[in-house]
Design a protein around this motif. Sequence first.
Motif, short mmCIF file in Angstrom:
data_model
loop_
_atom_site.label_atom_id
_atom_site.label_comp_id
_atom_site.label_asym_id
_atom_site.label_seq_id
_atom_site.Cartn_x
_atom_site.Cartn_y
_atom_site.Cartn_z
N THR A 219 0.83 -1.20 0.00
CA THR A 219 0.00 0.00 0.00
C THR A 219 0.86 1.24 0.00
O THR A 219 1.91 1.28 0.64
CB THR A 219 -0.94 0.02 1.22
N SER A 220 0.44 2.23 -0.77
CA SER A 220 1.18 3.49 -0.81
C SER A 220 0.52 4.55 0.04
O SER A 220 0.91 5.71 0.01
CB SER A 220 1.27 3.99 -2.27
N GLU A 221 -0.51 4.16 0.78
CA GLU A 221 -1.21 5.12 1.62
C GLU A 221 -0.59 5.16 3.00
O GLU A 221 -0.10 4.16 3.52
CB GLU A 221 -2.69 4.74 1.73
N GLY A 222 -0.66 6.34 3.64
CA GLY A 222 -0.16 6.46 5.00
C GLY A 222 1.33 6.69 5.05
O GLY A 222 2.06 6.60 4.05
N ARG A 223 1.78 6.97 6.25
CA ARG A 223 3.19 7.26 6.48
C ARG A 223 3.77 6.15 7.35
O ARG A 223 3.30 5.90 8.44
CB ARG A 223 3.32 8.61 7.19
N HIS A 224 4.79 5.50 6.83
CA HIS A 224 5.43 4.42 7.56
C HIS A 224 6.57 4.99 8.40
O HIS A 224 7.34 5.84 7.94
CB HIS A 224 5.97 3.36 6.62
N LYS A 225 6.69 4.51 9.63
CA LYS A 225 7.74 4.99 10.51
C LYS A 225 8.14 3.87 11.46
O LYS A 225 7.30 3.11 11.93
CB LYS A 225 7.24 6.20 11.32
N THR A 226 9.43 3.78 11.73
CA THR A 226 9.94 2.84 12.71
C THR A 226 11.26 3.37 13.26
O THR A 226 11.79 4.37 12.77
CB THR A 226 10.15 1.44 12.08
N GLU A 227 11.76 2.71 14.27
CA GLU A 227 13.07 3.05 14.83
C GLU A 227 14.00 1.87 14.63
O GLU A 227 13.56 0.71 14.62
CB GLU A 227 12.95 3.40 16.32
N ALA A 228 15.26 2.16 14.46
CA ALA A 228 16.23 1.10 14.18
C ALA A 228 17.58 1.48 14.74
O ALA A 228 17.91 2.67 14.86
CB ALA A 228 16.33 0.85 12.67
N ARG A 229 18.36 0.46 15.04
CA ARG A 229 19.74 0.64 15.45
C ARG A 229 20.63 0.20 14.28
O ARG A 229 20.42 -0.85 13.69
CB ARG A 229 20.06 -0.18 16.70
N VAL A 230 21.60 1.05 13.96
CA VAL A 230 22.47 0.82 12.81
C VAL A 230 23.90 0.72 13.29
O VAL A 230 24.37 1.54 14.08
CB VAL A 230 22.32 1.97 11.77
N SER A 231 24.59 -0.29 12.79
CA SER A 231 25.98 -0.51 13.16
C SER A 231 26.89 0.06 12.06
O SER A 231 26.77 -0.30 10.89
CB SER A 231 26.25 -2.01 13.34
N ARG A 232 27.79 0.97 12.44
CA ARG A 232 28.75 1.55 11.51
C ARG A 232 30.01 0.68 11.42
O ARG A 232 30.30 -0.09 12.33
CB ARG A 232 29.13 2.96 11.96
N PRO A 233 30.77 0.82 10.33
CA PRO A 233 32.00 0.03 10.19
C PRO A 233 33.01 0.30 11.31
O PRO A 233 33.81 -0.57 11.63
CB PRO A 233 32.55 0.46 8.83
N ASP A 234 32.99 1.52 11.90
CA ASP A 234 33.94 1.83 12.96
C ASP A 234 33.51 1.28 14.32
O ASP A 234 34.18 1.51 15.33
CB ASP A 234 34.17 3.34 13.06
#
Length: 614
Positions: A219-234
Amino acid sequence: MPDNPIRFLIVDDIRENMIALEALLRRDGLRVDFAGSAAEALELMLVHDYALAFLDVQMPETDGFELAELMRGSERTRQIPIIFVTAADRDERRRFKGFEVGALDYIFKPIDPVILQSKADVFFMIGRQARELERQRDELRVLAHHRDAAISRLKAHADNSPLALVECDCRLTIRSWSQGAERMFGVGADQMLGRVIGEQGWLAPEATAVLRSWVQNGTSEGRHKTEARVSRPDGDMIHCEVFGSILRDPSDGNLSLSLQVLDVTERQRAEEMRSLLIGELNHRIKNTLANVQAIARQTLRQAKSLDGFEQGFIGRLQALSRAHSILSDVTWTSAPLDQLIDEQIRAGTLDPLRLTRHGPKVQLSPENTLRLALSLHELGTNAAKYGALSTPNGIIDLSWHQGEACLVLRWEERGGPAVSPPEHKGFGMTLIHASAGGDDNMVKAEWHESGVIWTISLPLGAASPKQSADNQAAPAPDAGKIGSLGQCCVLVVEDEPLVALDMSHELKAAGASVNIARNIDQALQVIGTLEIDVAMLDGNLSGQPVDDVALALARHRIPFCFVSGYGREHLPQGFQHVPVVEKPFRAEALLPVLTELMHAAAIRPTSATPVIRP
């Protein structure tokens, strides 16, 4: 199109022929130009664009064939269609020569109007179509220019945006990776394009699953949002907010996912710090209120009259207030000892003309500042009532030096009346002992005829002295107190001596025996060696979390409650079932909690007989 007509050119050395031909060609949207010679015709062709040129074959000087050759030799005139107009016989050789130099057709004189108009119509329509194509081409160029400018602006915004912009197809294969994404995640586009999101472990699996669910829902309706933790190479871990938009290609119906990622690591840290500071502020305020409560209760217990209570309580409260003002000025970090002494002078507790002081510059922790403020108030008050400051010639010598892991403070009175040890230990002496963390071994009083000498050893910083826990004998219960704990053994884990003293009085009045532990080591030692029926655990001991103590109590199956100024969110996790008694506490609220804990655990109250637990 009068403002931009289609142009035909007639080249003939006889003007009447040109006028006659123009009359046959005349129509709306057409303009016919005349040229009487080849040179004049070439000049016009350099200025105007012609959809068709009628060339008379027989002209003086330069005939029609020669003019056609000249036209084909120039880039400007090479594409102009040519129709020869001639009155000569239909000689096939001449016709072949005309076609050879670029003519498209012949019109023979006398001219047939129908044939002329039909041939002219074709080129007029071609000219109009060419003009329309030119117009559309120009419009497309303008649109393309605006498009390129918009794309450039969008790219500049994307490259300079604090957001990371990532686009991927329905299989989460990355198709676009902005410079913002390179800066945020520390990975270049060449390493990410063509790879599936999360393939390299930079995005947590649960976050990848959320993104996949967005696409699968379709579906292209609405606004999707979430939180995430991202690991950097350093090795850094960043916390992000991810906003997603589902796009559908109108040509084939395939879905794509556009992601806008915002790094909120600093904001999250700030929120955590704010929560921590608010919790710490609440803890300090409630600890202070608990100290005030303890001062009030203990002063009331030992006051001989209401006036005596008022004088003692207000003086101690003011000393505490002045210490708070000092700490507020330094944002509760550390306060200079000299400033604490100056505050006692300004309050009138000490006389600067009868006080000598000497010692190094010393910074006191907030806990020691509050405790020593009360001690100096008590020492000055006692000196004014009974000691050196009660006579005109008495003086006080105040000195201090750094000892091993402690600050040694010496208060010596001279020139006053003869003194002797008091028969009973009053609350003032208790406050003085409290300045050293409540340990009697850290406070020494020498009673001489010349005056009393106090030696107080203060633990440096916020650390508590690692001494053995206090196992105090319980006095006879006060029948007037609320509740009864039936001689059970209660462990009080509390780093504020006055609060611990106040708790101890209430518990002893209810029939319990009390063990006080003022730091984590003492608490663990008591839990491992004494038979404890129930425990009261502060939420923080001199800046240290009490998780280890809570776990030790749970392992030994000792029921306990938290007594703290912190909210539950700042207490050890995993103990949501443990009751919380807020500071300042009320005895009528505290004692039922302890009784309920023992009943719920089916523990029979026992004496505090030392045992060794496995």
